[in-house]
Design a protein around this motif. Sequence first.
Motif, PDB file in Angstrom:
ATOM      1  N   CYS A 124      -2.279  12.122   5.677  1.00 17.59           N
ATOM      2  CA  CYS A 124      -2.234  10.538   5.460  1.00 17.59           C
ATOM      3  C   CYS A 124      -2.577   9.617   6.479  1.00 17.59           C
ATOM      4  CB  CYS A 124      -0.910  10.402   4.857  1.00 17.59           C
ATOM      5  SG  CYS A 124      -0.724   8.575   4.544  1.00 17.59           S
TER       6      CYS A 124
ATOM      7  N   HIS B  33       0.092   7.998   8.253  1.00 18.39           N
ATOM      8  CA  HIS B  33       1.206   8.320   8.628  1.00 18.39           C
ATOM      9  C   HIS B  33       2.029   8.068  10.000  1.00 18.39           C
ATOM     10  CE1 HIS B  33      -1.031  11.750  11.030  1.00 18.39           C
ATOM     11  NE2 HIS B  33       0.000  11.606  11.617  1.00 18.39           N
TER      12      HIS B  33
ATOM     13  N   CYS C  42       2.508  15.028   5.174  1.00 18.21           N
ATOM     14  CA  CYS C  42       1.870  13.792   5.335  1.00 18.21           C
ATOM     15  C   CYS C  42       0.878  13.967   6.505  1.00 18.21           C
ATOM     16  CB  CYS C  42       2.710  12.435   5.434  1.00 18.21           C
ATOM     17  SG  CYS C  42       4.019  12.323   4.461  1.00 18.21           S
TER      18      CYS C  42
END
Length: 329
Positions: free
Chosen positions: A288, A291, A301
């Motif tokens: 992500c 993150h 993540c």
Amino acid sequence: MPEHTLLEVTDLVKHFPVGGGLLSKPTSWVKAVDGVSFHVAKGESFGLVGESGCGKTTLGRLVMRLLDPTAGTVKLDGKDITHLSRSALRPLRQQMQIIFQDPFSSLDPRMKVEAIVTEPLRAYDRIPRGQRREKAVALLEKVGLRAGDMDKYPHEFSGGQRQRIGIARSLCVRPKLIVADEPVSALDVSIQAQVINLLDDLRVEFGLSYVFISHDLSVVEYMCDRIAVMYLGGIVETAPADVFSVNSRHPYTRALLAAVPLPDPQGQVPPAPLDGDVPSPIDPPAGCAFHTRCPYVHERCRIERPVLAKTGERHWVACWLNAGAGFSV
Ligand code: SF4
């Protein structure tokens, strides 16, 4: 895709080369837009919001075909315009116009208002000068200026008036789609509301669709039917505007909302603390992209990139917390 879709963007990517030269390869790439999909219905106002450097302006220019994408497609009214040549694009340019952020640099200081407003008409619509002038006067009056302003130069106007001239210019070829790139951020606060209300009125009157780009979530919430939040070249959440302030799900969206001052502090969204700056789009974080700043980061993540998943009626979120048994922040 609904039948009334005007703009359809699918998996759009734009990477800019860094370094290199005529005989050498780039040393790296700026991933300005990295796999973005969305659609805009006829008459809809669609907002793109995010911090500076998130890729929203590049995305607007890709939609307008002012930049060539690295990958992905852009369709206007069902027609794929992604790889059309300049000459093939020419008749379609009438259907999509752009309003730029800076009303000072977007108008040629050597041209009178009449020449500025009728410029797209001269390019796309071969009608006699008298008719062009009539059309320009009508549009100037529509945006709150006067016929007498036709013979003035841009420096004779305030910032808000110059933006009105830019709006009149974009409307003169009767476009279906307007990309408005931070149209009020260079204006005084006192003028911003006037220009926003003008754009809103014109949308109804001319049946326009907007891609409305802004860093200011409160402006986008007011102007738009649906909103997409961008972070590091990707959309992390999209939802109808009225869902946004009460039921946003992505930690980044909630942080943006918490930063919007409300008249009633009791009703303020609980802040989600945001640490640090936006990472470089040359080397975005794995997994992500958010993150490194997310207060709810967990192991997954850092490894896997979440994709947009449906969480409600026209509400999509890219966050692992939302993909599981529930989400609460
Ligand atoms: Fe935060 Fe993880 Fe959701 Fe990304 S996927 S926003 S890091 S909780």
